[in-house]
Design a protein around this motif. Structure first.
Motif, PDB file in Angstrom:
ATOM      1  N   ARG A   1       0.542  -1.060  -0.476  1.00 49.41           N
ATOM      2  CA  ARG A   1      -0.273   0.188  -0.423  1.00 49.41           C
ATOM      3  C   ARG A   1       0.979   1.284   0.114  1.00 49.41           C
ATOM      4  NH1 ARG A   1      -5.366  -1.039   0.920  1.00 49.41           N
ATOM      5  NH2 ARG A   1      -6.049   0.418   1.938  1.00 49.41           N
ATOM      6  N   VAL A   2      -0.078   2.149  -0.308  1.00 47.72           N
ATOM      7  CA  VAL A   2       1.193   3.539  -0.574  1.00 47.72           C
ATOM      8  C   VAL A   2       0.705   4.114   0.459  1.00 47.72           C
ATOM      9  CG1 VAL A   2       1.431   5.822  -1.785  1.00 47.72           C
ATOM     10  CG2 VAL A   2       1.492   3.889  -3.119  1.00 47.72           C
ATOM     11  N   HIS A   3       1.171   4.921   1.161  1.00 50.29           N
ATOM     12  CA  HIS A   3       0.759   5.468   2.944  1.00 50.29           C
ATOM     13  C   HIS A   3       1.821   6.372   2.718  1.00 50.29           C
ATOM     14  CE1 HIS A   3      -0.881   4.888   7.360  1.00 50.29           C
ATOM     15  NE2 HIS A   3      -0.408   6.186   6.942  1.00 50.29           N
ATOM     16  N   ALA A   4       0.368   7.885   2.695  1.00 48.73           N
ATOM     17  CA  ALA A   4       1.060   9.975   2.651  1.00 48.73           C
ATOM     18  C   ALA A   4       0.983  10.130   4.517  1.00 48.73           C
ATOM     19  CB  ALA A   4      -0.362  10.279   2.289  1.00 48.73           C
ATOM     20  N   LEU A   5       2.221  10.440   4.540  1.00 48.36           N
ATOM     21  CA  LEU A   5       2.314  11.491   5.857  1.00 48.36           C
ATOM     22  C   LEU A   5       1.578  12.642   5.507  1.00 48.36           C
ATOM     23  CD1 LEU A   5       2.798  11.308   8.622  1.00 48.36           C
ATOM     24  CD2 LEU A   5       5.719  11.318   8.062  1.00 48.36           C
ATOM     25  N   LEU A   6       0.696  13.425   6.602  1.00 51.82           N
ATOM     26  CA  LEU A   6       0.314  14.555   5.910  1.00 51.82           C
ATOM     27  C   LEU A   6       0.173  15.116   7.544  1.00 51.82           C
ATOM     28  CD1 LEU A   6      -2.915  13.520   4.317  1.00 51.82           C
ATOM     29  CD2 LEU A   6      -0.533  13.935   3.050  1.00 51.82           C
ATOM     30  N   GLY A   7       0.718  16.574   7.223  1.00 51.79           N
ATOM     31  CA  GLY A   7       0.843  17.499   8.238  1.00 51.79           C
ATOM     32  C   GLY A   7       1.386  19.287   7.976  1.00 51.79           C
TER      33      GLY A   7
ATOM     34  N   GLU B   1      -2.951  15.313  -5.060  1.00 49.17           N
ATOM     35  CA  GLU B   1      -2.435  14.599  -5.298  1.00 49.17           C
ATOM     36  C   GLU B   1      -2.615  13.436  -4.819  1.00 49.17           C
ATOM     37  OE1 GLU B   1       0.260  11.630  -8.076  1.00 49.17           O
ATOM     38  OE2 GLU B   1      -1.121  13.599  -8.052  1.00 49.17           O
ATOM     39  N   VAL B   2      -2.611  13.624  -3.144  1.00 48.40           N
ATOM     40  CA  VAL B   2      -2.558  12.379  -2.638  1.00 48.40           C
ATOM     41  C   VAL B   2      -4.090  11.756  -2.608  1.00 48.40           C
ATOM     42  CG1 VAL B   2      -2.858  12.051   0.036  1.00 48.40           C
ATOM     43  CG2 VAL B   2      -0.760  13.687  -0.648  1.00 48.40           C
ATOM     44  N   THR B   3      -5.153  11.953  -2.870  1.00 49.82           N
ATOM     45  CA  THR B   3      -5.959  11.523  -3.499  1.00 49.82           C
ATOM     46  C   THR B   3      -5.956  10.882  -4.281  1.00 49.82           C
ATOM     47  OG1 THR B   3      -7.029  13.530  -4.637  1.00 49.82           O
ATOM     48  CG2 THR B   3      -7.321  13.542  -2.777  1.00 49.82           C
ATOM     49  N   HIS B   4      -4.985  10.479  -5.346  1.00 50.68           N
ATOM     50  CA  HIS B   4      -4.489   9.487  -6.625  1.00 50.68           C
ATOM     51  C   HIS B   4      -4.159   8.750  -6.044  1.00 50.68           C
ATOM     52  CE1 HIS B   4      -7.238  12.741  -9.355  1.00 50.68           C
ATOM     53  NE2 HIS B   4      -6.669  13.613  -8.843  1.00 50.68           N
ATOM     54  N   LEU B   5      -3.359   9.210  -4.893  1.00 46.62           N
ATOM     55  CA  LEU B   5      -1.834   8.624  -5.077  1.00 46.62           C
ATOM     56  C   LEU B   5      -1.953   6.928  -3.767  1.00 46.62           C
ATOM     57  CD1 LEU B   5       1.183   7.641  -5.459  1.00 46.62           C
ATOM     58  CD2 LEU B   5       1.074   9.480  -4.138  1.00 46.62           C
ATOM     59  N   ALA B   6      -2.425   7.872  -2.894  1.00 43.74           N
ATOM     60  CA  ALA B   6      -2.496   6.980  -1.866  1.00 43.74           C
ATOM     61  C   ALA B   6      -3.685   5.815  -1.302  1.00 43.74           C
ATOM     62  CB  ALA B   6      -2.629   8.281   0.351  1.00 43.74           C
ATOM     63  N   ASP B   7      -3.217   4.645  -0.865  1.00 41.81           N
ATOM     64  CA  ASP B   7      -4.353   4.099   0.012  1.00 41.81           C
ATOM     65  C   ASP B   7      -4.539   4.354   1.369  1.00 41.81           C
ATOM     66  OD1 ASP B   7      -4.680   1.852  -2.431  1.00 41.81           O
ATOM     67  OD2 ASP B   7      -2.172   2.054  -1.362  1.00 41.81           O
ATOM     68  N   ASP B   8      -3.806   4.545   2.154  1.00 43.77           N
ATOM     69  CA  ASP B   8      -4.409   4.969   3.738  1.00 43.77           C
ATOM     70  C   ASP B   8      -3.333   6.492   3.854  1.00 43.77           C
ATOM     71  OD1 ASP B   8      -4.850   2.473   4.123  1.00 43.77           O
ATOM     72  OD2 ASP B   8      -3.094   1.957   3.863  1.00 43.77           O
TER      73      ASP B   8
ATOM     74  N   GLY C   1       5.593  14.737 -15.135  1.00 42.51           N
ATOM     75  CA  GLY C   1       6.617  13.879 -14.001  1.00 42.51           C
ATOM     76  C   GLY C   1       5.636  13.573 -12.624  1.00 42.51           C
ATOM     77  N   ILE C   2       4.685  14.625 -12.171  1.00 43.87           N
ATOM     78  CA  ILE C   2       4.087  13.709 -11.298  1.00 43.87           C
ATOM     79  C   ILE C   2       3.043  12.238 -11.636  1.00 43.87           C
ATOM     80  CG2 ILE C   2       2.047  14.457  -9.641  1.00 43.87           C
ATOM     81  CD1 ILE C   2       3.183  17.479 -10.095  1.00 43.87           C
ATOM     82  N   SER C   3       2.595  12.834 -13.095  1.00 45.05           N
ATOM     83  CA  SER C   3       1.844  11.301 -13.112  1.00 45.05           C
ATOM     84  C   SER C   3       2.269  10.212 -13.755  1.00 45.05           C
ATOM     85  CB  SER C   3       1.383  11.947 -14.288  1.00 45.05           C
ATOM     86  OG  SER C   3       0.238  10.552 -15.214  1.00 45.05           O
ATOM     87  N   GLU C   4       4.743  10.191 -14.081  1.00 42.54           N
ATOM     88  CA  GLU C   4       4.900   8.939 -13.970  1.00 42.54           C
ATOM     89  C   GLU C   4       5.266   7.888 -12.771  1.00 42.54           C
ATOM     90  OE1 GLU C   4       7.566  10.600 -16.642  1.00 42.54           O
ATOM     91  OE2 GLU C   4       6.635  10.259 -18.206  1.00 42.54           O
ATOM     92  N   LEU C   5       5.244   9.398 -11.349  1.00 45.33           N
ATOM     93  CA  LEU C   5       5.732   9.195 -10.044  1.00 45.33           C
ATOM     94  C   LEU C   5       5.217   8.865  -9.422  1.00 45.33           C
ATOM     95  CD1 LEU C   5       7.356   9.336  -8.112  1.00 45.33           C
ATOM     96  CD2 LEU C   5       6.580  11.518  -7.467  1.00 45.33           C
ATOM     97  N   ARG C   6       2.888   8.921  -9.334  1.00 44.97           N
ATOM     98  CA  ARG C   6       2.199   8.248  -9.621  1.00 44.97           C
ATOM     99  C   ARG C   6       2.415   6.820  -9.510  1.00 44.97           C
ATOM    100  NH1 ARG C   6      -2.619  10.399 -12.080  1.00 44.97           N
ATOM    101  NH2 ARG C   6      -2.029  12.199 -10.680  1.00 44.97           N
ATOM    102  N   GLY C   7       2.512   6.361 -11.161  1.00 45.16           N
ATOM    103  CA  GLY C   7       2.626   5.514 -11.491  1.00 45.16           C
ATOM    104  C   GLY C   7       3.661   4.232 -11.208  1.00 45.16           C
ATOM    105  N   LEU C   8       4.375   5.036 -11.011  1.00 46.37           N
ATOM    106  CA  LEU C   8       5.814   4.056  -9.948  1.00 46.37           C
ATOM    107  C   LEU C   8       5.231   3.590  -9.196  1.00 46.37           C
ATOM    108  CD1 LEU C   8       9.285   5.353 -10.362  1.00 46.37           C
ATOM    109  CD2 LEU C   8       8.555   4.329  -8.261  1.00 46.37           C
TER     110      LEU C   8
END
Length: 238
Positions: A30-36, A189-196, A162-169
């Motif tokens: 999973r992809v986990h985003a750390l936000l703050g 971008e987090v809404t498209h990238l992260a699971d948690d 580049g952001i789109s390619e990073l997301r895919g990677l």
């Protein structure tokens, strides 16, 4: 089992309490985003994870075992911006790291291909654009195909492609069973990238869990601001 587990992590610098008994897990695959907001403690927590600074209390576990120098061999990271030798090309920069890690030279070429720098040729890193430097930092992080990626603001300097390619990677990395921890300010971008996601505010966790449960209406920005609002002693928003 969580690939990464923070268990009661606290850290102070003098009288400044940066982290207050922070506990949460990051699952593999999973992809986990750390936000703050700025000053929430994100960078300090990542530095503790990577063994760059010691925690005052608590433990960090990687794959169920207490973090050690040996366990960090399975972690690829890019923090505090790209670190590179300006007089060297992208390939030669990565060769420095492959030789330190005991990896074949071909691994540098693989990483360059993955991050889109295979055609950088002999151009010196000091002459790279901001986006190229961001790609080079990511190339360093993925050397050796680590099980865990820890990336601090990896989208900085990248154009939309580049952001789109990073997301895919990163999505592909997780799909193959890898673990990805990303610190980011780019909520869209987090809404498209992260699971948690885990949200820190003033060194404490305000939310940790599935992203879809954090913002079921899709308005992550509004929920983020609500959870991280700074309240004055008088009870008024500051």
């Amino acid at each position: 089992m969580n690939s990464i587990l923070f268990n009661g992590i606290s850290k102070s610098f003098g009288v400044n309490h940066v982290l207050n008994s922070v506990s949460f897990g990051i699952q593999g695959g999973r992809v986990h985003a750390l936000l703050g907001r700025n000053g929430a403690g994100k960078s300090t927590l990542i530095s503790i994870l990577l063994g760059l600074i010691p925690q005052d209390s608590g433990d960090v576990l990687i794959a169920g075992c207490r973090r050690t120098g040996a366990s960090l061999i399975n972690v690829g990271a890019s923090v505090n911006g790209p670190a590179y030798y300006g007089h060297l090309s992208a390939r030669r920069n990565l060769l420095v790291h492959t030789r330190l890690l005991g990896l074949p030279d071909a691994e540098a070429d693989r990483a360059l291909e993955v991050v889109g720098l295979a055609a950088a040729g002999k151009k010196k890193a000091k002459d790279f654009s901001t986006g190229m430097k961001a790609r080079l930092a990511l190339g360093q992080a993925i050397l050796g195909d680590p099980e865990i990626l820890v990336l601090d603001e990896p989208q900085n300097g990248l154009d939309p492609q580049g952001i789109s390619e990073l997301r895919g990677l990163l999505r592909d990395w997780a799909a193959r069973g890898g673990t990805v921890l990303v610190s980011s300010h780019q909520l869209g971008e987090v809404t498209h990238l992260a699971d948690d996601a885990t949200i820190l505010a003033a060194g404490s966790i305000r939310y940790s869990g599935p992203l879809k449960e954090l913002a079921p209406t899709g308005d992550l920005e509004a929920e983020f601001f609500r959870l991280t609002e700074v309240v004055s002693p008088a009870g008024e928003g500051a």
